[in-house]
Design a protein around this motif. Structure first.
Motif, PDB file in Angstrom:
ATOM      1  N   ILE A 349      -8.219  -4.428   1.719  1.00  0.00           N
ATOM      2  CA  ILE A 349      -7.165  -5.424   1.559  1.00  0.00           C
ATOM      3  C   ILE A 349      -6.859  -5.665   0.084  1.00  0.00           C
ATOM      4  N   ASP A 350      -7.864  -5.658  -0.769  1.00  0.00           N
ATOM      5  CA  ASP A 350      -7.624  -5.815  -2.202  1.00  0.00           C
ATOM      6  C   ASP A 350      -6.688  -4.731  -2.720  1.00  0.00           C
ATOM      7  N   VAL A 351      -6.911  -3.504  -2.283  1.00  0.00           N
ATOM      8  CA  VAL A 351      -6.083  -2.384  -2.732  1.00  0.00           C
ATOM      9  C   VAL A 351      -4.654  -2.546  -2.223  1.00  0.00           C
ATOM     10  N   VAL A 352      -4.509  -2.915  -0.957  1.00  0.00           N
ATOM     11  CA  VAL A 352      -3.173  -3.088  -0.373  1.00  0.00           C
ATOM     12  C   VAL A 352      -2.410  -4.173  -1.117  1.00  0.00           C
ATOM     13  N   ARG A 353      -3.053  -5.294  -1.372  1.00  0.00           N
ATOM     14  CA  ARG A 353      -2.368  -6.394  -2.059  1.00  0.00           C
ATOM     15  C   ARG A 353      -1.960  -5.993  -3.481  1.00  0.00           C
ATOM     16  N   LYS A 354      -2.821  -5.264  -4.158  1.00  0.00           N
ATOM     17  CA  LYS A 354      -2.494  -4.840  -5.519  1.00  0.00           C
ATOM     18  C   LYS A 354      -1.297  -3.896  -5.520  1.00  0.00           C
ATOM     19  N   LEU A 355      -1.264  -2.969  -4.553  1.00  0.00           N
ATOM     20  CA  LEU A 355      -0.139  -2.038  -4.469  1.00  0.00           C
ATOM     21  C   LEU A 355       1.158  -2.778  -4.167  1.00  0.00           C
ATOM     22  N   GLU A 356       1.111  -3.766  -3.290  1.00  0.00           N
ATOM     23  CA  GLU A 356       2.311  -4.551  -2.998  1.00  0.00           C
ATOM     24  C   GLU A 356       2.804  -5.287  -4.244  1.00  0.00           C
ATOM     25  N   THR A 357       1.874  -5.780  -5.057  1.00  0.00           N
ATOM     26  CA  THR A 357       2.265  -6.446  -6.299  1.00  0.00           C
ATOM     27  C   THR A 357       3.009  -5.488  -7.211  1.00  0.00           C
ATOM     28  N   PHE A 358       2.474  -4.274  -7.359  1.00  0.00           N
ATOM     29  CA  PHE A 358       3.129  -3.288  -8.221  1.00  0.00           C
ATOM     30  C   PHE A 358       4.504  -2.906  -7.671  1.00  0.00           C
ATOM     31  N   ARG A 359       4.638  -2.832  -6.345  1.00  0.00           N
ATOM     32  CA  ARG A 359       5.944  -2.496  -5.768  1.00  0.00           C
ATOM     33  C   ARG A 359       6.940  -3.632  -5.978  1.00  0.00           C
ATOM     34  N   ARG A 360       6.484  -4.858  -5.828  1.00  0.00           N
ATOM     35  CA  ARG A 360       7.381  -5.994  -6.093  1.00  0.00           C
ATOM     36  C   ARG A 360       7.924  -5.912  -7.514  1.00  0.00           C
ATOM     37  N   GLU A 361       7.049  -5.584  -8.453  1.00  0.00           N
ATOM     38  CA  GLU A 361       7.451  -5.508  -9.854  1.00  0.00           C
ATOM     39  C   GLU A 361       8.526  -4.449 -10.077  1.00  0.00           C
ATOM     40  N   GLN A 362       8.575  -3.448  -9.201  1.00  0.00           N
ATOM     41  CA  GLN A 362       9.564  -2.386  -9.323  1.00  0.00           C
ATOM     42  C   GLN A 362      10.806  -2.638  -8.476  1.00  0.00           C
ATOM     43  N   GLY A 363      10.889  -3.821  -7.870  1.00  0.00           N
ATOM     44  CA  GLY A 363      12.101  -4.185  -7.149  1.00  0.00           C
ATOM     45  C   GLY A 363      12.082  -3.951  -5.657  1.00  0.00           C
ATOM     46  N   ALA A 364      10.917  -3.652  -5.094  1.00  0.00           N
ATOM     47  CA  ALA A 364      10.847  -3.475  -3.641  1.00  0.00           C
ATOM     48  C   ALA A 364      11.139  -4.791  -2.947  1.00  0.00           C
ATOM     49  N   THR A 365      11.923  -4.722  -1.873  1.00  0.00           N
ATOM     50  CA  THR A 365      12.239  -5.905  -1.085  1.00  0.00           C
ATOM     51  C   THR A 365      11.298  -6.060   0.095  1.00  0.00           C
ATOM     52  N   ASP A 366      10.559  -5.010   0.427  1.00  0.00           N
ATOM     53  CA  ASP A 366       9.614  -5.033   1.537  1.00  0.00           C
ATOM     54  C   ASP A 366       8.790  -3.757   1.420  1.00  0.00           C
ATOM     55  N   ILE A 367       7.763  -3.660   2.253  1.00  0.00           N
ATOM     56  CA  ILE A 367       7.106  -2.376   2.431  1.00  0.00           C
ATOM     57  C   ILE A 367       7.803  -1.666   3.585  1.00  0.00           C
ATOM     58  N   SER A 368       7.709  -0.342   3.639  1.00  0.00           N
ATOM     59  CA  SER A 368       8.432   0.389   4.673  1.00  0.00           C
ATOM     60  C   SER A 368       7.604   0.567   5.935  1.00  0.00           C
ATOM     61  N   PHE A 369       6.326   0.243   5.879  1.00  0.00           N
ATOM     62  CA  PHE A 369       5.441   0.190   7.043  1.00  0.00           C
ATOM     63  C   PHE A 369       4.139  -0.437   6.574  1.00  0.00           C
ATOM     64  N   ASP A 370       3.313  -0.864   7.521  1.00  0.00           N
ATOM     65  CA  ASP A 370       2.027  -1.429   7.140  1.00  0.00           C
ATOM     66  C   ASP A 370       1.204  -0.379   6.407  1.00  0.00           C
ATOM     67  N   THR A 371       0.754  -0.718   5.203  1.00  0.00           N
ATOM     68  CA  THR A 371       0.021   0.233   4.390  1.00  0.00           C
ATOM     69  C   THR A 371      -1.253   0.694   5.091  1.00  0.00           C
ATOM     70  N   ILE A 372      -1.441   2.008   5.103  1.00  0.00           N
ATOM     71  CA  ILE A 372      -2.664   2.599   5.632  1.00  0.00           C
ATOM     72  C   ILE A 372      -3.594   2.810   4.446  1.00  0.00           C
ATOM     73  N   CYS A 373      -4.624   2.001   4.387  1.00  0.00           N
ATOM     74  CA  CYS A 373      -5.607   2.107   3.307  1.00  0.00           C
ATOM     75  C   CYS A 373      -6.958   2.225   3.973  1.00  0.00           C
ATOM     76  N   GLY A 374      -7.433   3.454   4.157  1.00  0.00           N
ATOM     77  CA  GLY A 374      -8.643   3.704   4.915  1.00  0.00           C
ATOM     78  C   GLY A 374      -9.756   4.249   4.043  1.00  0.00           C
ATOM     79  N   ALA A 375     -10.824   3.477   3.907  1.00  0.00           N
ATOM     80  CA  ALA A 375     -11.987   3.911   3.124  1.00  0.00           C
ATOM     81  C   ALA A 375     -12.992   4.573   4.060  1.00  0.00           C
ATOM     82  N   GLY A 376     -13.541   5.705   3.612  1.00  0.00           N
ATOM     83  CA  GLY A 376     -14.567   6.371   4.396  1.00  0.00           C
ATOM     84  C   GLY A 376     -14.095   6.663   5.802  1.00  0.00           C
ATOM     85  N   PRO A 377     -14.836   6.220   6.834  1.00  0.00           N
ATOM     86  CA  PRO A 377     -14.475   6.534   8.216  1.00  0.00           C
ATOM     87  C   PRO A 377     -13.151   5.942   8.656  1.00  0.00           C
TER      88      PRO A 377
END
Length: 598
Positions: A349-377
């Protein structure tokens, strides 16, 4: 602006009680079985909360699948993408995962019900193609398919959310590359030439593209939910809640587009003059039945908007390139930040939130789907969605798969990068290299006009096959321009016979998944372009739109051919040149290192 939440969208854990309530309702309706699809009346991959019947009943939240409930069985049908996920989401004491499409619903019903059994379905939630296939499969079984006037799931869903009423907005002509009036006129002319009086449109992205509007009815998909009838003179009757449209949007639609409440759809279809063009692969069975009830002529054919929408014009391509430039900056900021962290201090979740912050800074109005951030298994769950309940801490020397995208005013992005957190696990190097080689091979391929996605699918799989490996999803899906991240009808898969055409945008995403250990996927978006002709034959190729370094720590460099190394070096040089002016400080230093020649 809505970004990702991490709550379980299935709505609690009382699925056994809901199943019992459904069975009681089925007995009242004299039904021996009932089919619950993932889809809504528009057959979209994402559904509004009010239409999330499958998740509400079973707990399964994947983007494809369905359930069939009888008095003593409850099968959840899932394809290869979800066979790990489903086992963690449904109560296996009450629901049984069923491999699909290997197991056809008609075959399952024929085994589950005796002759004379009655299997109910909601005709607004299934296409005519689906119903025909089930009827054909049940032929001779004595089992009947019964269209129910009311959905029994809705009858027991006492706290069902209200239908969405997200505001519509104008999609500027400069980004669309063509006025809505021109689009309507062009497609109406095709209807008239074919002798079709009107076309029934049920796909929200088709309607949104045709009218140069966008909506906010469904999370992460900037579409307006509704139905439409396009007449052969270019006029449109749009059936969508009128409160979604302000004065500016109504003025944009103009006098030739009439906004009507969805309650008016049924009488309108009963009163429609034919022949009416209607798509058996996407339009609801209920619409066919209404036209047949009225004796209206039916012209079964594909939605007339889907192919024009898939062939992006120069303005749409330019917008997609611009969106990918900004998205590449967000990804570089994320990956450089991630490399500087101690993995043990972070969660998915930390990684997902950080990526959303960076996208907001670049003008994203939304994400295009729920971010898949899978560690290990978790990376081995193809369409994994992190929730507070599944959130995994990162750990050194394991793999991390990040599949994500952004919605920008001018374009839609989708990118996957897989990286080791520290040293690359030895067992991941061979598969990672095979996945990369397949992605490169597809990126570089040239093919004659008329070639379909099924012809190209093996290009990306060949190196995995050489190791006895494979993946259970398609290699590529169509992508909309500031629309849905998964856009039909084009695909790169074993079952896609639609020829690729200039201007189409697809994903290029081979992968490999080792259950309980790790997942690997590398994904870029590509646009179909003209390629140099060979011996006079017209050829096509791919332009890579995605701009982001590909992690090199898992590559077996000795396994790469010289031309594969050259492609990767050239791609990284392009990424460095494009993104370099837009990233600064530590991120710029990271970019220079990540894109250096092999």
């Amino acid at each position: 602006m809505s970004f990702q939440t991490f709550e379980d969208p299935a709505g609690g854990d009382n699925h056994a009680a809901r199943l019992a309530d459904l069975r009681a309702r089925m007995r009242q309706l004299d039904l021996d079985a009932f089919i619950i699809p993932r889809a809504d009346a528009h057959q979209g991959e994402y559904v509004a909360d009010a239409d999330a019947r499958l998740a509400w009943l079973t707990g399964f939240t994947g983007s494809a699948g369905f359930a069939i409930v009888t008095a003593d069985r409850a099968g959840v049908f899932i394809d290869g993408r979800y066979r790990v996920q489903v086992k963690s989401q449904v109560d296996l004491a009450h629901f049984s995962p069923v491999p699909w499409p290997e197991t056809r619903p008609s075959d399952w019903l024929a085994q589950a019900l005796p002759a004379g059994g009655r299997a109910g379905f909601d005709p607004w939630l299934h296409t005519r193609k689906e119903i025909r296939a089930m009827e054909a499969g049940l032929l001779g079984s004595g089992i009947g398919l019964i269209a129910t006037p009311d959905n029994p799931v809705d009858a027991i869903w006492t706290d069902r959310p209200a239908p969405p009423v997200g505001a519509a907005r104008i999609h500027p002509d400069a980004l669309a590359g063509e006025t809505a009036a021109a689009k309507r006129g062009r497609i109406a002319s095709e209807l008239k030439q074919a002798g079709q009086a009107a076309a029934f449109l049920s796909l929200p992205d088709s309607i949104s593209w045709l009218l140069n509007i966008r909506g906010s009815d469904v999370p992460k998909n900037p579409i307006l939910q509704g139905f439409a009838v396009l007449s052969d003179d270019g006029r449109v009757a749009l059936f969508s809640d009128p409160q979604k449209f302000d004065a500016a949007t109504r003025a944009h639609l103009g006098d030739d587009v009439t906004v009507l409440h969805p309650n008016g759809l049924t009488p309108a279809l009963l009163d429609l003059e034919g022949p009416v063009r209607i798509d058996p692969g996407s339009a609801p069975e209920a619409a066919f039945r209404l036209l047949e009830q009225a004796g209206t002529g039916i012209a079964e054919d594909s939605d007339p908007v889907v192919l024009p929408k898939a062939r992006k014009n120069p303005a749409e391509l330019a917008g997609m390139r611009d969106a990918h430039l900004r998205d590449g900056v967000a990804m570089v900021n994320l990956l450089s930040w991630l490399d500087a962290q101690d993995p043990a201090t972070l969660s998915e979740i930390d990684v997902v939130r950080k990526l959303e912050t960076f996208r907001r800074e670049q003008g994203a109005t939304d994400i295009s789907f729920d971010t898949i951030c899978g560690a290990g298994p978790n990376g081995a769950i193809v369409h994994y969605r992190v929730t507070k309940g599944t959130n995994r801490r990162l750990a050194r020397d394991q793999m991390l798969l990040i599949d994500s995208g952004g919605q920008y005013p001018d374009g839609t992005t989708d990118i996957t990068r897989t990286l080791p957190l520290g040293s690359a696990p030895e067992q991941a190097i061979g598969p990672y290299t095979a996945v990369l080689r397949g992605m490169i091979a597809l990126s570089r391929t040239r093919f004659p006009k008329g070639v379909a996605g099924a012809h190209l699918d093996a290009v990306a799989r060949q190196f995995l096959w050489q190791q006895g490996l494979d993946y259970d999803h398609g290699t590529g899906h169509g992508v909309g321009a500031a629309l849905c991240v998964h856009e039909g009808p084009i695909r790169i898969s074993r079952v896609s016979d639609l020829p690729l055409q200039n201007g189409m945008i697809l994903s290029n995403e081979p992968g490999y998944y080792r259950e309980g250990d790790f997942g690997i996927r590398i994904e870029n978006l590509v646009a179909v372009t003209d390629a140099p002709a060979e011996a006079g034959r017209d050829m096509l190729g791919f332009e890579t739109l995605t701009l982001c370094p590909i992690d090199r720590r898992c590559i077996d460099i000795d396994a790469l051919a010289r031309d594969e190394r050259d492609w990767l070096d050239a791609y990284h040089a392009q990424v460095r040149a494009a993104l370099g002016p837009w990233v600064t400080g530590a991120a710029r230093d990271w970019l220079d290192q990540a894109t250096r020649p092999l």
